[in-house]
Design a protein around this motif. Structure first.
Motif, PDB file in Angstrom:
ATOM      1  N   GLU A  74      -8.102   2.888  -0.704  1.00 28.59           N
ATOM      2  CA  GLU A  74      -7.173   4.011  -0.936  1.00 28.59           C
ATOM      3  C   GLU A  74      -6.449   4.380   0.359  1.00 28.59           C
ATOM      4  OE1 GLU A  74      -6.881   4.430  -3.954  1.00 28.59           O
ATOM      5  OE2 GLU A  74      -8.793   4.579  -4.990  1.00 28.59           O
ATOM      6  N   HIS A  85      -3.555   2.154   0.526  1.00 30.91           N
ATOM      7  CA  HIS A  85      -2.486   2.638  -0.379  1.00 30.91           C
ATOM      8  C   HIS A  85      -1.719   3.785   0.265  1.00 30.91           C
ATOM      9  CE1 HIS A  85      -5.171   1.217  -3.998  1.00 30.91           C
ATOM     10  NE2 HIS A  85      -4.787   0.228  -3.223  1.00 30.91           N
ATOM     11  N   GLU A 138      -6.522  -0.443  -8.269  1.00 28.99           N
ATOM     12  CA  GLU A 138      -7.011   0.697  -9.074  1.00 28.99           C
ATOM     13  C   GLU A 138      -7.761   0.196 -10.316  1.00 28.99           C
ATOM     14  OE1 GLU A 138      -6.688   2.792  -7.043  1.00 28.99           O
ATOM     15  OE2 GLU A 138      -4.661   3.434  -6.519  1.00 28.99           O
ATOM     16  N   GLU A 155      -2.665   9.324  -3.633  1.00 25.77           N
ATOM     17  CA  GLU A 155      -3.632   8.700  -2.723  1.00 25.77           C
ATOM     18  C   GLU A 155      -4.323   9.740  -1.840  1.00 25.77           C
ATOM     19  OE1 GLU A 155      -4.609   5.723  -3.104  1.00 25.77           O
ATOM     20  OE2 GLU A 155      -3.104   5.287  -4.624  1.00 25.77           O
TER      21      GLU A 155
HETATM   22 FE   LIG Z   1      -5.106   4.168  -4.682  1.00 29.58          FE
END
Ligand SMILES: [Fe+2]
Ligand SMILES: [Fe+2]
Length: 213
Positions: A92, A95, A176, A62
């Protein structure tokens, strides 16, 4: 009132993103952690360490994703797709924050190698951006495809008892796949197999080193 961002504003924003990405616990997610409400089953010490090694790899992945988006954003034109790319970059960050939180829960840490991987990924993103939007978007798609494969693999490798990491990875997998689809639909070039193979070799260097370091 909106205004054009000046060069200095842009630099400050870039620096802020670098700090949020690289300083442990600095990133905060905009969505709830997918593991909320999920309880782990019992894990041995070895299982916990193994789970942490895998989650450290995912966290560094990430960091790389954030750097790729930043690098591309600094050079690509992306007139029609910039908003979507920013939306993907925000996901992201979620994440990144979720992986970081999970590493804390496992009493472990993020990788010492993150600054080096950030710099390398930023450079690759900036290069892809210079080569044109279809290459840039193709690079996003090829990267996301690879990340998706990693996540599938890690969901198999996680200890049975580690249900909270699995919950995080499942949501990341969904996101994703969405990023990959979006990048292709937006005109991303489909990368040839040898180029994808090169990317896979590089990602293996990352996963092997980050598991321990
Ligand atoms: Fe990601
Ligand atoms: Fe992604």
């Amino acid at each position: 009132m909106s205004r054009q961002l000046s060069r200095t504003d842009n630099l400050i924003q870039q620096f802020d993103t670098i700090l949020r990405t690289l300083v442990p616990h600095a990133a905060s997610a905009s969505r709830a952690n997918p593991a909320v409400g999920t309880q782990d089953a019992e894990m041995t010490d070895a299982e916990r360490r193994h789970a942490a090694g895998l989650m450290r790899i995912n966290h560094t992945g990430e960091v790389c994703a954030q750097a790729l988006y930043q690098g591309q954003g600094s050079t690509a034109k992306l007139h029609e797709t910039r908003d979507q790319m920013e939306q993907a970059a925000a996901e992201e960050i979620d994440h990144l924050a979720w992986c970081d939180e999970r590493l804390c829960e496992l009493n472990d840490r993020t990788s010492y190698l993150n600054p080096a991987f950030y710099a390398a990924s930023f450079g690759m993103g900036a290069l892809a951006g210079v080569l044109g939007d279809n290459i840039s978007l193709g690079f996003v798609a090829a990267t996301e495809e690879q990340v998706g494969r990693h996540l599938d693999d890690h969901m198999h490798k996680l200890p049975q008892g580690d249900r909270r990491s699995r919950a995080v990875l499942e949501q990341m997998r969904v996101d994703e796949a969405h990023h990959e689809r979006w990048a292709l639909e937006a005109g991303g070039a489909r990368f040839p197999a040898p180029l994808k193979l090169g990317m896979r070799v590089m990602s293996q260097v990352m996963t092997r080193s980050v598991y321990k370091l």
